[in-house]
Design a protein around this motif. Sequence first.
Motif, PDB file in Angstrom:
ATOM      1  N   ASP A  94      -8.639  13.188 -27.520  1.00  0.00           N
ATOM      2  CA  ASP A  94      -9.297  14.435 -28.123  1.00  0.00           C
ATOM      3  C   ASP A  94     -10.111  14.957 -26.780  1.00  0.00           C
ATOM      4  N   LYS A  95     -10.650  16.282 -26.819  1.00  0.00           N
ATOM      5  CA  LYS A  95     -10.981  16.831 -25.770  1.00  0.00           C
ATOM      6  C   LYS A  95     -12.104  16.097 -24.884  1.00  0.00           C
ATOM      7  N   GLU A  96     -13.056  15.266 -25.600  1.00  0.00           N
ATOM      8  CA  GLU A  96     -14.005  14.711 -24.920  1.00  0.00           C
ATOM      9  C   GLU A  96     -13.717  13.506 -24.249  1.00  0.00           C
ATOM     10  N   GLU A  97     -12.668  12.595 -24.715  1.00  0.00           N
ATOM     11  CA  GLU A  97     -11.825  11.525 -24.157  1.00  0.00           C
ATOM     12  C   GLU A  97     -11.004  12.269 -23.006  1.00  0.00           C
ATOM     13  N   SER A  98     -10.463  13.220 -23.292  1.00  0.00           N
ATOM     14  CA  SER A  98      -9.580  13.667 -22.190  1.00  0.00           C
ATOM     15  C   SER A  98     -10.271  14.047 -21.014  1.00  0.00           C
ATOM     16  N   LYS A  99     -11.644  14.648 -20.998  1.00  0.00           N
ATOM     17  CA  LYS A  99     -12.248  15.113 -20.088  1.00  0.00           C
ATOM     18  C   LYS A  99     -12.852  13.950 -19.201  1.00  0.00           C
ATOM     19  N   LYS A 100     -12.959  12.777 -19.770  1.00  0.00           N
ATOM     20  CA  LYS A 100     -13.649  11.693 -19.199  1.00  0.00           C
ATOM     21  C   LYS A 100     -12.289  11.073 -18.398  1.00  0.00           C
ATOM     22  N   VAL A 101     -11.263  11.095 -18.851  1.00  0.00           N
ATOM     23  CA  VAL A 101      -9.963  10.827 -18.263  1.00  0.00           C
ATOM     24  C   VAL A 101      -9.748  11.478 -16.944  1.00  0.00           C
ATOM     25  N   GLU A 102      -9.881  12.830 -17.071  1.00  0.00           N
ATOM     26  CA  GLU A 102      -9.971  13.966 -16.152  1.00  0.00           C
ATOM     27  C   GLU A 102     -10.932  13.489 -15.027  1.00  0.00           C
ATOM     28  N   ASN A 103     -12.200  13.159 -15.498  1.00  0.00           N
ATOM     29  CA  ASN A 103     -13.006  12.920 -14.323  1.00  0.00           C
ATOM     30  C   ASN A 103     -12.751  11.637 -13.615  1.00  0.00           C
ATOM     31  N   PHE A 104     -12.132  10.819 -14.323  1.00  0.00           N
ATOM     32  CA  PHE A 104     -11.623   9.535 -13.717  1.00  0.00           C
ATOM     33  C   PHE A 104     -10.561   9.818 -12.680  1.00  0.00           C
ATOM     34  N   LEU A 105      -9.637  10.831 -13.240  1.00  0.00           N
ATOM     35  CA  LEU A 105      -8.511  11.095 -12.190  1.00  0.00           C
ATOM     36  C   LEU A 105      -8.920  11.666 -10.906  1.00  0.00           C
ATOM     37  N   LEU A 106     -10.106  12.422 -11.018  1.00  0.00           N
ATOM     38  CA  LEU A 106     -10.336  13.241 -10.012  1.00  0.00           C
ATOM     39  C   LEU A 106     -11.075  12.318  -9.120  1.00  0.00           C
ATOM     40  N   LYS A 107     -11.907  11.324  -9.556  1.00  0.00           N
ATOM     41  CA  LYS A 107     -12.317  10.251  -8.748  1.00  0.00           C
ATOM     42  C   LYS A 107     -11.264   9.456  -7.965  1.00  0.00           C
ATOM     43  N   ILE A 108     -10.150   9.159  -8.825  1.00  0.00           N
ATOM     44  CA  ILE A 108      -9.285   8.355  -8.207  1.00  0.00           C
ATOM     45  C   ILE A 108      -8.585   9.316  -7.083  1.00  0.00           C
ATOM     46  N   LEU A 163       0.708  -1.268   0.049  1.00  0.00           N
ATOM     47  CA  LEU A 163      -0.026  -0.079   0.059  1.00  0.00           C
ATOM     48  C   LEU A 163       0.699   1.441   0.164  1.00  0.00           C
ATOM     49  N   THR A 164       2.146   1.286   0.653  1.00  0.00           N
ATOM     50  CA  THR A 164       2.831   2.331   0.537  1.00  0.00           C
ATOM     51  C   THR A 164       3.352   2.517  -0.883  1.00  0.00           C
ATOM     52  N   GLY A 165       3.772   1.493  -1.510  1.00  0.00           N
ATOM     53  CA  GLY A 165       4.341   1.551  -2.860  1.00  0.00           C
ATOM     54  C   GLY A 165       3.323   2.027  -3.756  1.00  0.00           C
ATOM     55  N   ILE A 166       1.710   1.743  -3.534  1.00  0.00           N
ATOM     56  CA  ILE A 166       0.929   2.054  -4.469  1.00  0.00           C
ATOM     57  C   ILE A 166       0.827   3.478  -4.261  1.00  0.00           C
ATOM     58  N   LYS A 167       0.696   4.058  -3.149  1.00  0.00           N
ATOM     59  CA  LYS A 167       0.555   5.462  -2.517  1.00  0.00           C
ATOM     60  C   LYS A 167       1.480   6.290  -3.232  1.00  0.00           C
ATOM     61  N   GLU A 168       2.825   5.727  -3.288  1.00  0.00           N
ATOM     62  CA  GLU A 168       3.818   6.720  -3.767  1.00  0.00           C
ATOM     63  C   GLU A 168       3.747   6.763  -5.033  1.00  0.00           C
ATOM     64  N   GLU A 169       3.561   5.464  -5.883  1.00  0.00           N
ATOM     65  CA  GLU A 169       3.424   5.815  -7.427  1.00  0.00           C
ATOM     66  C   GLU A 169       2.058   6.312  -8.014  1.00  0.00           C
ATOM     67  N   LEU A 170       0.910   6.359  -7.066  1.00  0.00           N
ATOM     68  CA  LEU A 170      -0.227   6.809  -7.615  1.00  0.00           C
ATOM     69  C   LEU A 170      -0.359   8.201  -7.892  1.00  0.00           C
ATOM     70  N   LYS A 171       0.343   9.095  -7.204  1.00  0.00           N
ATOM     71  CA  LYS A 171       0.502  10.508  -7.411  1.00  0.00           C
ATOM     72  C   LYS A 171       1.234  10.797  -8.696  1.00  0.00           C
ATOM     73  N   ALA A 172       2.263   9.900  -8.980  1.00  0.00           N
ATOM     74  CA  ALA A 172       2.937  10.207 -10.234  1.00  0.00           C
ATOM     75  C   ALA A 172       2.084   9.688 -11.600  1.00  0.00           C
ATOM     76  N   ASP A 173       1.567   8.472 -11.281  1.00  0.00           N
ATOM     77  CA  ASP A 173       0.730   7.997 -12.353  1.00  0.00           C
ATOM     78  C   ASP A 173      -0.537   8.994 -12.763  1.00  0.00           C
ATOM     79  N   ILE A 174      -1.017   9.367 -11.802  1.00  0.00           N
ATOM     80  CA  ILE A 174      -2.061  10.510 -12.027  1.00  0.00           C
ATOM     81  C   ILE A 174      -1.584  11.622 -13.021  1.00  0.00           C
ATOM     82  N   GLU A 175      -0.581  12.208 -12.517  1.00  0.00           N
ATOM     83  CA  GLU A 175       0.044  13.426 -13.373  1.00  0.00           C
ATOM     84  C   GLU A 175       0.408  12.924 -14.615  1.00  0.00           C
TER      85      GLU A 175
END
Length: 165
Positions: free
Chosen positions: A50-64, A27-39
């Motif tokens: 495209d913009k629509e797909e990118s927006k869906k990914v951004e919503n996903f990342l916000l929920k993550i 869990l420590t490893g996941i936590k450390e890698e997660l922030k970098a993976d989000i960015e």
Amino acid sequence: MEKVKRLKTLEKLLVYDRLLRFSIDLLTGIKEELKADIEETRLIAESVLDKEESKKVENFLLKIEELFLLKTDEVLDHIYDEYEVFNFEITFLSAIPEEIERELERLNLVETINTKLQLLIEILDEVFCLVPAENERIKIVLTPFRVYKELLLHAVDFNKKFEKV
């Protein structure tokens, strides 16, 4: 016969100690890698979708960030607390071997760990429902998060192998 019982108790102690520590490390490893993976995922989404797909990914990342990252911290704290209780109880009861066996049963550590890991898996499943599964481009961009889910599933299965020790 008493010697065999003590050896079995020792085996259980050693297994539980490792399962707790491995879960904390995971869990420590996941936590450390997660922030970098989000960015990194944000950057990749902006460059290949495209913009629509990118927006869906951004919503996903916000929920993550809102759900998964926060819950990972909580689960990590909970398992670390279990590890401290485990160590305290074992140290405290070390002079009374028959009490250690009862305490190990009471702690039910494999079930406790797996319940918490399963909660993280369920959060990932919930967040993955936000993106269209048929969109291959989004699916590929979100690969790191599918890997986290598989890693957690493997951890649950790994722990179950030791449940009957």
